[in-house]
Scaffold this motif. Structure first.
Motif, PDB file in Angstrom:
ATOM      1  N   LEU A  49       0.679  -1.365   0.314  1.00  0.00           N
ATOM      2  CA  LEU A  49       0.238  -0.013   0.133  1.00  0.00           C
ATOM      3  C   LEU A  49       0.888   1.145   0.057  1.00  0.00           C
ATOM      4  O   LEU A  49       0.844   2.149  -0.404  1.00  0.00           O
ATOM      5  N   GLU A  50       1.866   1.481   0.638  1.00  0.00           N
ATOM      6  CA  GLU A  50       2.434   1.976   1.025  1.00  0.00           C
ATOM      7  C   GLU A  50       3.600   2.312  -0.894  1.00  0.00           C
ATOM      8  O   GLU A  50       3.554   3.729  -1.353  1.00  0.00           O
ATOM      9  N   VAL A  64      -5.439   0.372  -4.932  1.00  0.00           N
ATOM     10  CA  VAL A  64      -4.547  -0.466  -4.700  1.00  0.00           C
ATOM     11  C   VAL A  64      -4.788  -2.045  -4.391  1.00  0.00           C
ATOM     12  O   VAL A  64      -5.326  -2.377  -3.483  1.00  0.00           O
ATOM     13  N   VAL A  65      -3.546  -3.051  -5.207  1.00  0.00           N
ATOM     14  CA  VAL A  65      -4.104  -3.931  -5.030  1.00  0.00           C
ATOM     15  C   VAL A  65      -2.190  -5.153  -4.452  1.00  0.00           C
ATOM     16  O   VAL A  65      -1.845  -4.194  -5.438  1.00  0.00           O
ATOM     17  N   VAL A  66      -2.758  -5.373  -3.548  1.00  0.00           N
ATOM     18  CA  VAL A  66      -1.337  -5.613  -3.154  1.00  0.00           C
ATOM     19  C   VAL A  66      -1.259  -6.954  -3.034  1.00  0.00           C
ATOM     20  O   VAL A  66      -2.594  -8.424  -2.249  1.00  0.00           O
ATOM     21  N   PRO A  67      -0.161  -8.182  -3.505  1.00  0.00           N
ATOM     22  CA  PRO A  67      -0.332  -9.222  -3.474  1.00  0.00           C
ATOM     23  C   PRO A  67       0.408  -9.629  -1.960  1.00  0.00           C
ATOM     24  O   PRO A  67       0.540  -8.551  -2.044  1.00  0.00           O
ATOM     25  N   PRO A  68      -0.483 -10.555  -1.682  1.00  0.00           N
ATOM     26  CA  PRO A  68       0.148 -10.968  -0.671  1.00  0.00           C
ATOM     27  C   PRO A  68       1.945 -10.681   0.098  1.00  0.00           C
ATOM     28  O   PRO A  68       1.810 -10.557   1.387  1.00  0.00           O
ATOM     29  N   LEU A 135      -5.263  -8.087  -1.303  1.00  0.00           N
ATOM     30  CA  LEU A 135      -5.502  -6.800  -0.330  1.00  0.00           C
ATOM     31  C   LEU A 135      -5.776  -5.780  -1.391  1.00  0.00           C
ATOM     32  O   LEU A 135      -4.941  -5.573  -2.014  1.00  0.00           O
ATOM     33  N   THR A 136      -7.274  -5.478  -1.717  1.00  0.00           N
ATOM     34  CA  THR A 136      -7.719  -4.377  -2.263  1.00  0.00           C
ATOM     35  C   THR A 136      -7.818  -3.003  -1.141  1.00  0.00           C
ATOM     36  O   THR A 136      -8.760  -3.484  -0.678  1.00  0.00           O
ATOM     37  N   PHE A 137      -7.290  -1.719  -1.741  1.00  0.00           N
ATOM     38  CA  PHE A 137      -7.421  -0.849  -0.939  1.00  0.00           C
ATOM     39  C   PHE A 137      -7.789  -0.202  -2.077  1.00  0.00           C
ATOM     40  O   PHE A 137      -7.555   0.643  -2.581  1.00  0.00           O
ATOM     41  N   GLU A 138      -9.312   0.548  -1.842  1.00  0.00           N
ATOM     42  CA  GLU A 138      -9.910   1.606  -1.994  1.00  0.00           C
ATOM     43  C   GLU A 138      -8.819   2.560  -1.247  1.00  0.00           C
ATOM     44  O   GLU A 138      -9.638   3.190   0.092  1.00  0.00           O
ATOM     45  N   VAL A 139      -8.481   3.938  -2.124  1.00  0.00           N
ATOM     46  CA  VAL A 139      -7.652   4.789  -1.188  1.00  0.00           C
ATOM     47  C   VAL A 139      -8.299   6.266  -1.684  1.00  0.00           C
ATOM     48  O   VAL A 139      -8.808   6.305  -3.198  1.00  0.00           O
ATOM     49  N   GLU A 140      -8.553   7.413  -0.750  1.00  0.00           N
ATOM     50  CA  GLU A 140      -8.657   8.516  -0.634  1.00  0.00           C
ATOM     51  C   GLU A 140      -7.657   9.412   0.078  1.00  0.00           C
ATOM     52  O   GLU A 140      -7.479   9.024   1.090  1.00  0.00           O
ATOM     53  N   ILE A 141      -6.653  10.491  -1.020  1.00  0.00           N
ATOM     54  CA  ILE A 141      -6.136  10.920   0.210  1.00  0.00           C
ATOM     55  C   ILE A 141      -6.877  12.054   0.462  1.00  0.00           C
ATOM     56  O   ILE A 141      -6.783  12.946  -0.356  1.00  0.00           O
TER      57      ILE A 141
END
Ligand code: ZN
Length: 166
Positions: A49-50, A64-68, A135-141
Motif C-alpha cells: 500500500l505504501e 491499490v491491489v496488494v499481493p500477500p 488485499l484491494t484498497f480503495e483509497v482517497e488521500i
C-alpha cells in the motif's frame, strides 16, 4: 485538485480506505469514521500500500491491489496449534483476534494470533489472519503534511494534526 505536497518518506499522510479481500468482502473501512493518518516510510502500513501511495497527491483516489508478499505475508499452511490455557497469565483476557509476541524455538520473537479459545486450550497461529490474501484498497488521500520531530522519533503519527503526543 492539485497540491505541491506528494506522498514521500517522512510525510504524514491522512487517507480514507476501504479494504476488500479476493471475494470482494469488505474487511475494514475508515468510511464510517475519521480518515487514518500514517507516517510514510516507517512500516506503519503494509509495504504494497505504501508503494501504491508513493508520489500521489491530496485528493487522489485510487485502487491499490496488494499481493500477500507485500501485504500480510504468505500463509505458512501450518494452521492453528493448541497451547495450554495455563501458558497465559492468570486473569488475562484471551480472545480470538488477539496477537502477541512469543519466543520461538531459536529464541527469536514470533507473532502469534489467537484463533480460538477453549476451556483448557488456546489455539494460536503464526500466520496473520490476512496471510495469503490479496488485499484491494480503495483509497482517497485527504491530507499530506510534514511529520513533527516527535513523530519521526516515535515512528508513527500523533493524530491527524500531530498534536496528540504521548
Ligand atoms: Zn508516539
Amino acid at each position: 485538485m492539485s497540491s505541491e505536497a506528494t506522498v514521500s518518506d517522512d510525510k504524514i499522510v491522512v487517507f480514507h480506505y476501504t479494504l476488500t479481500n479476493d471475494a470482494g468482502e469488505v474487511l475494514d473501512t475508515s468510511r464510517d469514521g475519521e480518515p487514518m493518518p500514517y507516517l510514510h516510510g516507517h512500516d506503519n502500513i503494509v509495504s504494497g500500500l505504501e508503494r501504491g501511495l508513493l508520489g500521489r497527491g491530496v485528493g487522489d483516489a485510487l485502487t491499490v491491489v496488494v499481493p500477500p508478499e507485500e501485504g500480510y505475508g504468505v500463509a505458512s499452511g501450518a494452521g492453528p496449534q493448541p497451547v495450554p490455557r495455563s501458558a497465559f497469565p492468570e486473569g488475562m483476557a484471551v480472545e480470538p483476534g488477539m496477537h502477541f509476541g512469543a519466543e520461538g524455538p531459536d529464541g527469536e520473537t514470533m507473532m502469534l494470533w489467537v484463533t480460538e479459545v477453549g476451556d483448557d486450550e488456546v489455539w494460536v497461529d503464526t500466520d496473520h489472519p490476512l496471510a495469503g490474501v490479496t488485499l484491494t484498497f480503495e483509497v482517497e488521500i485527504v491530507a499530506i503534511r510534514d511529520a513533527t520531530p516527535d513523530e519521526l522519533t516515535h515512528g508513527h503519527p500523533h493524530g491527524p494534526d500531530g498534536h496528540h503526543g504521548h
